[in-house]
Write an enzyme that holds these catalytic residues in place. Structure first.
Site, PDB file in Angstrom:
ATOM      1  N   GLY A   1      -1.107  -3.029   4.204  1.00  0.00           N
ATOM      2  CA  GLY A   1      -1.794  -3.476   3.410  1.00  0.00           C
ATOM      3  C   GLY A   1      -3.219  -3.789   4.349  1.00  0.00           C
ATOM      4  N   GLU A   2      -3.184  -4.328   5.438  1.00  0.00           N
ATOM      5  CA  GLU A   2      -4.386  -4.551   6.289  1.00  0.00           C
ATOM      6  C   GLU A   2      -4.828  -3.415   6.720  1.00  0.00           C
ATOM      7  OE1 GLU A   2      -1.460  -6.230   6.478  1.00  0.00           O
ATOM      8  OE2 GLU A   2      -1.997  -8.130   5.732  1.00  0.00           O
TER       9      GLU A   2
END
EC number: 2.4.99.12
Length: 431
Positions: free
Chosen positions: A67-68
């Protein structure tokens, strides 16, 4: 002026990290190899580069996981378009992040596995890459990585910072250690005002509430041929999506769907577990609920009798958002803290969610206030909300438009973030 004394907890951590480095490397390399990582790339975890450093300005972005990592790709693409002579390096620690990012790397950008947090691994990494600036994302903060990068004269920034109340309490028990670690950042942008206030309490008054990078990450890609095939199969059949379910949430989704089938017998639920390995358990759960199921990973076709489509594959989230007019975003009915609401919004899907969204404490209320998302407490409330939208196509269309408008309003923030980074990291001279 003499350099500030390194706090005792960090000195103890550094000694321990260097001591256990061989064992840590064996464990992480075995895990990466088991997940399909090429053996040639395993030494990256010890700081041995597997690619050459490009000439000219190089910006290093470090993110924890999928996600990051995905959240920064659009920012990198934007910065690269503004500065065509710049190159970019992304580091992360997981095999999944490497696989997903590899498919979406912007121009002049490459991925490496992050070095372990040891003196020797960091020294090798920085000697080879020597980036002109380092940008860390969210909360992946390793003491030696930060201190050695700072000691090398490389300016640092922290984007999308997020600190929970519990973490903040822990930081406040060791304020000198927190200030020493976080004080290396010239710029700190947080996800929400809560994190900003926590950092101010630690004396980091230069921290400011910024834009959540996930809000400008853009639509999740998908295979258009697969979308058209599914639309052809479903025709005008109504459907809704339960995205990223966790244990305890599948039951809620199935209870809501069972209730909805009474008024909408042809309604299809597309259920996407956050972790596909849970699919056999969920399939049994669906059968126990008396519902017919087709499973994507085994190639099952959707027929007129299919009531639940178990989408247990990786990398197709964008497809389900593009397909479904209504998304129930899970991870918000259990103490997970919620998932990224910008992804379904970019696809123009109306969003329903539960009450537990600590990971997006500021975003969800703002989204709800626009009318593009609605909070529901449980299965009956979820069924009632979906029933209303199915029966009122005009209301559904309006909600979808508000959902899409919520994210398109964030687009100009890419310029602001780029400008702030350039100023803070001594890159302004190249603008």
């Amino acid at each position: 002026m003499a350099p500030a004394r390194v706090p005792l907890p960090i000195r103890l951590y550094s000694a321990a990290a260097n001591l256990i480095a061989p064992l840590a490397y064996r464990r992480v390399s075995a895990k990466l190899k088991a997940q399909g990582t090429s053996p040639s790339r395993l030494p990256e975890r010890m700081g041995h580069a597997s690619a050459n450093r490009p000439d000219g300005t190089l910006l290093w972005f470090h993110a924890a996981s999928v996600g990051e990592s995905l959240s920064i790709l659009r920012l990198i693409a934007h910065m690269g378009a503004v500065h065509p002579d710049w190159s970019f390096l992304i580091t992360s620690g997981t095999a999944t992040s490497a696989q997903v990012v590899a498919k979406r790397l912007p121009p002049r950008c490459q991925h490496q596995f992050a070095p372990l947090d040891t003196s020797s691994a960091m020294r090798r990494f920085l000697t080879h890459w020597h980036p002109d600036a380092a940008i860390f994302v969210e909360s992946e903060l390793w003491p030696l990585m930060l201190s050695q990068t700072h000691a090398a004269g490389i300016p640092l920034a922290l984007l999308n910072a997020r600190i929970s109340d519990r973490s903040a309490r822990n930081w406040k028990r060791a304020p000198k250690t927190a200030a020493h670690l976080m004080g290396v950042f010239r710029l700190i942008h947080t996800q929400d005002t809560r994190t900003t206030l926590h950092l101010h309490d630690l004396g980091l008054t230069h921290a400011q509430t910024g834009q959540n990078l996930k809000s400008v990450s853009g639509p999740v890609p998908y295979d258009n041929a697969s979308l058209q095939k599914l639309r052809g199969t479903l025709k005008a059949r109504p459907l809704w999506l339960a995205s990223s379910t966790h244990p305890g949430e599948d039951e809620i989704m199935l209870a809501a769907h069972t209730a909805l089938l009474r008024d909408h017998p042809d309604l299809l639920l597309v259920l996407v577990p956050r972790h596909p390995e849970r699919a056999p358990t969920i399939q049994s759960m669906i059968a126990s609920a008396g519902l017919s199921v087709a499973r994507r990973s085994t190639g099952d076709d959707i027929t007129d009798e299919t009531q639940v489509y178990l989408a247990d594959t990786l990398g197709e989230t964008g497809l389900w958002y593009a397909l479904s007019p209504i998304t129930c975003l899970c991870g918000s009915f259990s103490p997970v803290g919620g998932h990224n609401p910008y992804e379904p919004a970019y696809a123009g899907s109306a969003v329903l969610h539960g009450p537990l969204y600590a990971n997006f404490a500021q975003t969800y209320p703002e989204f709800d206030a626009t009318g593009g998302a609605v909070e529901v407490a449980d299965a009956p409330a979820l069924a009632a909300a979906i029933n209303t939208l199915i029966k009122d196509p005009a209301a559904l269309t309006a909600m979808r438009e508000k959902s899409r408008s919520f994210v398109t309003a964030q687009e100009d923030m890419l310029d602001h973030i780029t400008h702030d980074l350039c100023l803070a990291l001594d890159l302004a001279k190249t603008e």
